[in-house]
Design a protein around this motif. Structure first.
Motif, PDB file in Angstrom:
ATOM      1  N   LEU A 216      86.445 -87.730  35.791  1.00 21.06           N
ATOM      2  CA  LEU A 216      87.756 -87.113  35.915  1.00 21.06           C
ATOM      3  C   LEU A 216      88.785 -88.193  35.640  1.00 21.06           C
ATOM      4  N   PHE A 241      84.517 -80.846  41.700  1.00 21.53           N
ATOM      5  CA  PHE A 241      85.594 -81.835  41.788  1.00 21.53           C
ATOM      6  C   PHE A 241      86.847 -81.147  42.308  1.00 21.53           C
ATOM      7  N   ILE A 253      95.011 -83.484  33.539  1.00 16.16           N
ATOM      8  CA  ILE A 253      93.816 -84.313  33.670  1.00 16.16           C
ATOM      9  C   ILE A 253      92.906 -84.135  32.456  1.00 16.16           C
ATOM     10  N   LEU A 255      88.708 -84.121  31.555  1.00 16.66           N
ATOM     11  CA  LEU A 255      87.311 -84.158  32.000  1.00 16.66           C
ATOM     12  C   LEU A 255      86.461 -84.644  30.840  1.00 16.66           C
TER      13      LEU A 255
END
Length: 290
Positions: A216, A241, A253, A255
């Motif tokens: 992450l 997560f 974010i 991944l």
């Protein structure tokens, strides 16, 4: 025996040997040699097979591979096209022992690219392969140079080009899907060889021998490394997560899932980006006007 007698016998022996030899035909000056078509173009076939390193042939399941054959001297493209067909017989390719000279991929039908040229002289060519075409994010490229000799075909397994890597796909959450802050989300990814075969525990491509994990990320910084576990029902690797707050990740974010086999030399990566929404707010019931 006198010297004269010995000389006479030697001359007689020489004459006998010379008369027993066949006459050597000497062509008349300017007479053309027999027509052997030595300077005519010779049809020459080359077969190219693109395979996943340590896996099967890149066939229609993964979109095949593009093959290009280029004359090294002139830079002219002699042939280009798509390798099409089946991935091959898994038992024959992965489990059957064979001698070095025995065919590895062509003992049963398998995808290949074939081209035929009319060659006047030996030609050095570069053979290039790119694929798998159905998974451009995982596409790899390999090339080699070989001599093509007029009239000398390259068939059976042909020129075999190995592409290294894995197809790594994040199936959930889908790329670009907004995530809610503080939600507990399951990351789910599928890992395949470049020929399309699933990587899983105890299979021909055993995930227990491959380092598969998730990350992450916020920007370029890894916030957390995720340990992925295999879900047999979904044939995928999964890990939970927590989604960070928007203030901590204003740009969202990323991944990332890595598959690394140092012993086999295959590495693959899949990644996706996600915006983050504020926490769900439950609005207070609004009073109805009297």
């Amino acid at each position: 025996m006198s010297l004269a007698v010995a000389t006479a016998r030697l001359l007689l022996l020489c004459c006998t040997v010379m008369t027993s030899l066949p006459c050597l035909a000497i062509p008349a000056e300017g007479e053309p040699l027999s027509d052997l078509r030595l300077n005519d173009p010779q049809p020459t076939t080359i077969l190219v097979r693109v395979v996943g390193h340590g896996a099967m042939v890149l066939g229609k399941e993964v979109g095949g591979a593009r093959v290009t054959i280029t004359d090294v001297a002139t830079k002219q493209i002699l042939a280009t096209g798509i390798q099409q067909g089946e991935a091959g017989d898994q038992n024959q390719i992965m489990r059957t022992p064979r001698l070095m000279e025995e065919p590895h991929y062509s003992s049963r039908p398998a995808a290949a690219f074939t081209a035929t040229f009319d060659l006047l002289h030996p030609t050095l060519v570069e053979v290039t392969a790119e694929g798998p075409l159905a998974y451009p994010a995982s596409s790899q490229r390999a090339s080699t140079t070989v001599w093509l000799i007029p009239g000398q075909d390259m068939t059976n397994d042909g020129i075999v080009l190995h592409l290294y890597g894995y197809i790594v796909q994040i199936e959930y959450p889908q790329s670009g899907e907004p995530l809610m802050a503080k939600d507990d989300v399951i990351l789910r990814a599928v890992v395949r060889t470049l020929s399309g075969a699933l990587v899983r525990p105890h299979g021909d491509w055993d995930s227990r021998k491959i380092h598969i994990y998730g990350e992450l990320m916020i920007g370029e910084r890894v916030l957390e490394r995720l340990q992925l576990f295999y879900n047999n029902d979904r044939a995928s690797f999964e890990a939970p997560f927590f989604v960070p707050l928007p203030k901590d990740a204003p740009e969202g974010i990323t991944l990332r899932v890595i598959a690394a086999d140092s012993a086999g030399g295959n590495f693959g990566m899949g990644q996706a980006k996600y915006p983050i929404l504020s926490e769900r707010l439950h609005p207070h019931p609004r009073n109805e006007p009297r």
